[in-house]
Design a protein around this motif. Structure first.
Motif, PDB file in Angstrom:
ATOM      1  N   ILE A   1       0.812  -1.316  -0.073  1.00 60.32           N
ATOM      2  CA  ILE A   1       0.046  -0.020   0.006  1.00 60.32           C
ATOM      3  C   ILE A   1       0.988   1.243  -0.054  1.00 60.32           C
ATOM      4  CG2 ILE A   1      -1.734   1.425   1.078  1.00 60.32           C
ATOM      5  CD1 ILE A   1      -2.923  -1.236   2.399  1.00 60.32           C
ATOM      6  N   ILE A   2       2.124   1.394   0.838  1.00 50.28           N
ATOM      7  CA  ILE A   2       2.799   2.377   0.805  1.00 50.28           C
ATOM      8  C   ILE A   2       3.470   2.872  -0.592  1.00 50.28           C
ATOM      9  CG2 ILE A   2       5.079   3.225   1.727  1.00 50.28           C
ATOM     10  CD1 ILE A   2       3.900   1.817   4.589  1.00 50.28           C
ATOM     11  N   GLN A   3       3.959   1.589  -1.186  1.00 51.77           N
ATOM     12  CA  GLN A   3       4.410   1.755  -2.519  1.00 51.77           C
ATOM     13  C   GLN A   3       3.394   2.213  -3.418  1.00 51.77           C
ATOM     14  OE1 GLN A   3       7.269  -1.305  -3.884  1.00 51.77           O
ATOM     15  NE2 GLN A   3       6.995  -0.578  -5.879  1.00 51.77           N
ATOM     16  N   PHE A   4       2.316   1.769  -3.476  1.00 57.57           N
ATOM     17  CA  PHE A   4       1.252   1.988  -4.371  1.00 57.57           C
ATOM     18  C   PHE A   4       1.183   3.607  -4.015  1.00 57.57           C
ATOM     19  CE2 PHE A   4      -3.045   2.350  -5.343  1.00 57.57           C
ATOM     20  CZ  PHE A   4      -3.189   1.994  -6.659  1.00 57.57           C
ATOM     21  N   ILE A   5       0.839   4.190  -2.999  1.00 56.59           N
ATOM     22  CA  ILE A   5       0.617   5.276  -2.692  1.00 56.59           C
ATOM     23  C   ILE A   5       1.910   6.584  -2.928  1.00 56.59           C
ATOM     24  CG2 ILE A   5      -0.102   7.298  -0.948  1.00 56.59           C
ATOM     25  CD1 ILE A   5      -1.668   5.039   0.350  1.00 56.59           C
ATOM     26  N   THR A   6       3.062   6.038  -2.821  1.00 57.21           N
ATOM     27  CA  THR A   6       4.172   6.597  -3.103  1.00 57.21           C
ATOM     28  C   THR A   6       4.405   7.113  -4.340  1.00 57.21           C
ATOM     29  OG1 THR A   6       5.280   5.868  -0.906  1.00 57.21           O
ATOM     30  CG2 THR A   6       6.580   6.748  -2.576  1.00 57.21           C
ATOM     31  N   LYS A   7       4.149   5.856  -5.314  1.00 53.16           N
ATOM     32  CA  LYS A   7       4.301   6.033  -6.589  1.00 53.16           C
ATOM     33  C   LYS A   7       3.209   7.104  -7.310  1.00 53.16           C
ATOM     34  CE  LYS A   7       5.895   2.546  -9.208  1.00 53.16           C
ATOM     35  NZ  LYS A   7       5.917   1.350  -9.694  1.00 53.16           N
ATOM     36  N   LEU A   8       1.889   7.025  -6.781  1.00 52.24           N
ATOM     37  CA  LEU A   8       0.887   7.851  -7.110  1.00 52.24           C
ATOM     38  C   LEU A   8       1.251   9.186  -6.766  1.00 52.24           C
ATOM     39  CD1 LEU A   8      -2.337   5.828  -6.302  1.00 52.24           C
ATOM     40  CD2 LEU A   8      -1.315   6.390  -8.633  1.00 52.24           C
TER      41      LEU A   8
ATOM     42  N   THR B   1      -7.649   6.391  -1.274  1.00 50.97           N
ATOM     43  CA  THR B   1      -6.809   7.587  -1.827  1.00 50.97           C
ATOM     44  C   THR B   1      -7.342   8.110  -3.058  1.00 50.97           C
ATOM     45  OG1 THR B   1      -4.700   6.336  -1.076  1.00 50.97           O
ATOM     46  CG2 THR B   1      -4.351   7.739  -3.020  1.00 50.97           C
ATOM     47  N   GLN B   2      -7.408   9.451  -3.392  1.00 48.44           N
ATOM     48  CA  GLN B   2      -8.220   9.914  -4.434  1.00 48.44           C
ATOM     49  C   GLN B   2      -7.048  10.592  -5.394  1.00 48.44           C
ATOM     50  OE1 GLN B   2      -9.271  11.411  -1.048  1.00 48.44           O
ATOM     51  NE2 GLN B   2     -10.481   9.586  -0.781  1.00 48.44           N
ATOM     52  N   VAL B   3      -7.484  10.495  -6.603  1.00 47.70           N
ATOM     53  CA  VAL B   3      -6.682  10.938  -7.677  1.00 47.70           C
ATOM     54  C   VAL B   3      -7.370  11.941  -8.525  1.00 47.70           C
ATOM     55  CG1 VAL B   3      -5.015  10.281  -9.451  1.00 47.70           C
ATOM     56  CG2 VAL B   3      -5.124   8.873  -7.645  1.00 47.70           C
ATOM     57  N   TYR B   4      -6.899  12.971  -8.984  1.00 46.76           N
ATOM     58  CA  TYR B   4      -7.549  13.847  -9.780  1.00 46.76           C
ATOM     59  C   TYR B   4      -6.763  14.305 -11.010  1.00 46.76           C
ATOM     60  CZ  TYR B   4     -10.135  14.495  -5.347  1.00 46.76           C
ATOM     61  OH  TYR B   4     -10.624  13.727  -4.238  1.00 46.76           O
ATOM     62  N   GLY B   5      -7.235  14.472 -12.133  1.00 44.31           N
ATOM     63  CA  GLY B   5      -6.849  14.744 -13.462  1.00 44.31           C
ATOM     64  C   GLY B   5      -7.260  14.750 -14.768  1.00 44.31           C
TER      65      GLY B   5
ATOM     66  N   ASP C   1      -7.312  10.665 -19.722  1.00 41.57           N
ATOM     67  CA  ASP C   1      -6.492   9.741 -20.260  1.00 41.57           C
ATOM     68  C   ASP C   1      -4.942   9.675 -19.529  1.00 41.57           C
ATOM     69  OD1 ASP C   1      -7.840   9.307 -22.637  1.00 41.57           O
ATOM     70  OD2 ASP C   1      -7.065  11.175 -23.641  1.00 41.57           O
ATOM     71  N   GLU C   2      -4.629  10.756 -18.965  1.00 43.15           N
ATOM     72  CA  GLU C   2      -3.354  10.877 -18.052  1.00 43.15           C
ATOM     73  C   GLU C   2      -3.437  10.087 -16.887  1.00 43.15           C
ATOM     74  OE1 GLU C   2      -0.147  13.816 -15.810  1.00 43.15           O
ATOM     75  OE2 GLU C   2      -1.952  14.475 -16.495  1.00 43.15           O
ATOM     76  N   VAL C   3      -4.805  10.289 -16.060  1.00 44.74           N
ATOM     77  CA  VAL C   3      -5.066   9.525 -14.768  1.00 44.74           C
ATOM     78  C   VAL C   3      -5.145   8.032 -15.282  1.00 44.74           C
ATOM     79  CG1 VAL C   3      -6.804   8.874 -12.996  1.00 44.74           C
ATOM     80  CG2 VAL C   3      -6.197  11.300 -13.822  1.00 44.74           C
ATOM     81  N   MET C   4      -5.744   7.506 -16.400  1.00 44.80           N
ATOM     82  CA  MET C   4      -6.103   6.026 -16.598  1.00 44.80           C
ATOM     83  C   MET C   4      -4.832   5.377 -16.840  1.00 44.80           C
ATOM     84  SD  MET C   4      -9.093   5.722 -15.689  1.00 44.80           S
ATOM     85  CE  MET C   4      -9.365   4.208 -15.734  1.00 44.80           C
ATOM     86  N   THR C   5      -3.869   6.195 -17.830  1.00 43.24           N
ATOM     87  CA  THR C   5      -2.428   5.756 -18.092  1.00 43.24           C
ATOM     88  C   THR C   5      -1.749   5.229 -16.890  1.00 43.24           C
ATOM     89  OG1 THR C   5      -2.650   6.782 -20.369  1.00 43.24           O
ATOM     90  CG2 THR C   5      -0.446   5.862 -19.478  1.00 43.24           C
ATOM     91  N   ILE C   6      -1.706   6.265 -15.939  1.00 45.83           N
ATOM     92  CA  ILE C   6      -0.872   5.987 -14.799  1.00 45.83           C
ATOM     93  C   ILE C   6      -1.360   4.960 -13.814  1.00 45.83           C
ATOM     94  CG2 ILE C   6      -0.292   7.123 -12.440  1.00 45.83           C
ATOM     95  CD1 ILE C   6       0.117   9.778 -14.332  1.00 45.83           C
ATOM     96  N   LEU C   7      -2.928   4.935 -13.665  1.00 45.37           N
ATOM     97  CA  LEU C   7      -3.433   4.131 -12.830  1.00 45.37           C
ATOM     98  C   LEU C   7      -3.274   2.581 -13.309  1.00 45.37           C
ATOM     99  CD1 LEU C   7      -6.577   5.613 -11.612  1.00 45.37           C
ATOM    100  CD2 LEU C   7      -4.626   5.215 -10.625  1.00 45.37           C
ATOM    101  N   THR C   8      -3.481   2.427 -14.813  1.00 46.07           N
ATOM    102  CA  THR C   8      -3.229   1.142 -15.337  1.00 46.07           C
ATOM    103  C   THR C   8      -1.753   0.476 -15.042  1.00 46.07           C
ATOM    104  OG1 THR C   8      -4.737   1.733 -17.206  1.00 46.07           O
ATOM    105  CG2 THR C   8      -3.007  -0.027 -17.617  1.00 46.07           C
TER     106      THR C   8
END
Length: 86
Positions: free
Chosen positions: A20-27, A41-45, A48-55
């Motif tokens: 979990i820590i690594q996942f959040i740190t990378k986000l 954790t909430q991610v905004y943007g 295309d950019e959000v989904m590319t990074i999340l994938t």
């Protein structure tokens, strides 16, 4: 198009914190707007950019855990500045 994504990563084994820590740190390092609370954790943007990074980051997180769940909610708008009006 702007989106807001709520994520909850739940590894189903002991010693779950490192994944979990690594996942959040990378986000956080992704350059996206990231907010956290004890439950998610909430991610905004931009979509295309959000989904590319999340994938990519979800795949990496799943490779670190044997079994796990990821709950994801997506809202079509940037809600990072939401404040209740009651």
């Amino acid at each position: 198009m702007k989106i807001s994504v709520e994520l909850t990563l739940t590894p189903l084994h002991d010693n779950y914190e490192p994944a979990i820590i690594q996942f959040i740190t990378k986000l956080r390092a992704s350059g996206l707007k990231v907010l956290e609370n004890p439950l998610s954790t909430q991610v905004y943007g931009n979509y295309d950019e959000v989904m590319t990074i999340l994938t990519s980051e979800i795949k990496d997180a799943f490779e670190l855990i044997e079994h796990g769940l990821l709950f994801m909610k997506i809202v079509k708008s940037d809600r990072h500045d939401y404040e209740p009006h009651f």
